[in-house]
Design a protein around this motif. Sequence first.
Motif, PDB file in Angstrom:
ATOM      1  N   LYS B 261     -57.418   8.028 -31.246  1.00 29.98           N
ATOM      2  CA  LYS B 261     -57.863   9.421 -31.340  1.00 29.98           C
ATOM      3  C   LYS B 261     -57.803   9.933 -32.777  1.00 29.98           C
ATOM      4  N   GLU B 262     -56.945   9.299 -33.583  1.00 29.04           N
ATOM      5  CA  GLU B 262     -56.853   9.698 -34.995  1.00 29.04           C
ATOM      6  C   GLU B 262     -58.143   9.405 -35.764  1.00 29.04           C
ATOM      7  N   GLU B 292     -58.614   5.897 -24.462  1.00 34.50           N
ATOM      8  CA  GLU B 292     -58.161   6.506 -25.715  1.00 34.50           C
ATOM      9  C   GLU B 292     -56.744   6.016 -26.007  1.00 34.50           C
ATOM     10  N   SER B 294     -53.455   6.024 -29.264  1.00 31.55           N
ATOM     11  CA  SER B 294     -52.975   6.805 -30.396  1.00 31.55           C
ATOM     12  C   SER B 294     -52.250   5.897 -31.393  1.00 31.55           C
TER      13      SER B 294
END
Lengths: 96, 483
Positions: B261-262, B292, B294
């Motif tokens: 997501k970054e 997704e 992280s």
Amino acid sequence: MVSLTADDVKKIAHLARLGIEEKDVASYTNDLSGMLDLMTQMSDLDTDNVEPMAHPMDQVQRLRADVVTEQDKREKFQAIAPQVEAGLYLVPKVIE
Amino acid sequence: MHNKSIAELAKGLRSGQFSSVELTTAFLDRIKQHSVLNAYITVTEELALEQAKAADARLAIGDAELLTGIPVAQKDIFCTEGVKTSCGSKILDNFIAPYNATVVDKFNNAGAVMLGKLNMDEFAMGSSNETSYYGAVKNPWDTNTVPGGSSGGSAAAVAARLAVCATGTDTGGSIRQPAALCGITGLKPTYGRVSRYGMIAYASSLDQGGPMTRSAEDAAIMLQTMAGFDDKDSTSVDLPVPDYRVGLNNSLEGLKIGLPKEFFGEGLNADVAATIEAAIDEYRKLGAKVTEISMPSLKLAIPAYYVIAPAECSANLSRFDGVRFGYRCENPADLTDLYTRSRGEGFGKEVKRRILMGTYALSTGYYDAYYIKAQKIRRLISEDFKAALSEVDVMMGPVTPSTAFGIGEKIGNPIEMYLSDIYTIAINLAGVPAMSVPAGFVEGKPVGLQIIGNYFAEDRLLNIAHQYQQVTDWHQLIPNDFE
């Protein structure tokens, strides 16, 4: 905001034996301060118990048998040197 | 002829449709015709024709490999014996390399033809090819924009068909970012996969050479030649090299893709984001499952990189001292003056900036606060990658936050330039392989999809990129004026 002074930059340039022109000192000072600012973000993260990582695979230096593997390429290497004489690299006089 | 893939060219050479001399001549003509791009620093016409004749002889007796007779070009960071190797710098403007890089030897052994040496950011330090002593390279899709960097000459040459394929090197994105901005395919292999011997060092723990091509299939062929253990590189990894083409057609059914997501947050251009999402939808149609994920420490990749890379650069570039090779200043007063002025006059501004930064980070009193701290963060980043890649097969995201920017637009603001590498830098810190694959256009400018894989999973990355290129034709489009 971390900030370096013009004198700091001149001192670093001397350590690196890197000539920088007087007129550029201010812009290097500004750029390096900007970079250091970016780096202060690193202190946001607690890394007390983390081992520093020097190699992506934590590989250690490979050892090999202690035998000569390089051929003598002295002439080839000296042919591209700025100044040589009698097989030696020439630099300005070091010892008075 | 210049639009054919390596496999098609190899076939044409074998069937007698054209000779390597004819093929090489066609590319040499194109290089002259499109010199406005400034993609080449040196064109080795005579050598190329000589190598082409030798290749034709090998082909005639049936002793040819896939790359025999194929015109390739080398980034000017690879030492080529008897040929100027400048690394984009004034300090090496007079440097005729006394030996070949291992990568260059490997292409020679395969019978490939070298067209010349490609322009690049000075010592591979830059993201726009504007720091080259030999001037900026233009992006063939829009000649007012940069091709990316540091392998900008390589990307522009391949996109404009001024070489069938080219080598690049990637320390913080220098293969993937220009590949993305020029709409070609670029692969940064796992650290240690391709020999660094004779590849002029910038940041030794991050540098890695790799292929820059029009398609994943071509990249597989090139990597096959480039990869492998080399006794002359102490960081080379001694693992067998798989056949990179054998799995290209494997199905992607059940492939697990993670989207960090970054990679999709603030700063990403909305049209680029939409293009990447459309590419990921293609993968869904091919049977992939998308989740997704992280990568919390990713945001510290840029600061950690801009400590580690300059620190290593300041050490590596200390060898350019005006004594043994390269530029020497006029009339040095003493030894210190010789060092200081040769380096001061020989290096450009961005290189000096990084030498200064690195020297500072390694100096007494700052070493722990900067260098050791950055290496600790490097470990956390690499652990993030390992954790993510134990749950998904690959990660995907954009290569760059926007499409190609204008020549002159960012060069005055180094920090802004550094931030344009936000999605590529962490990969080098972790050492994993990653690709850039053409995924579409925004306002006529190419967008690259990044695919990040596990250590030594180059074969899997190539398979995933190849399957996408079977259902899309972005990689086949040619910039106007370069048909």
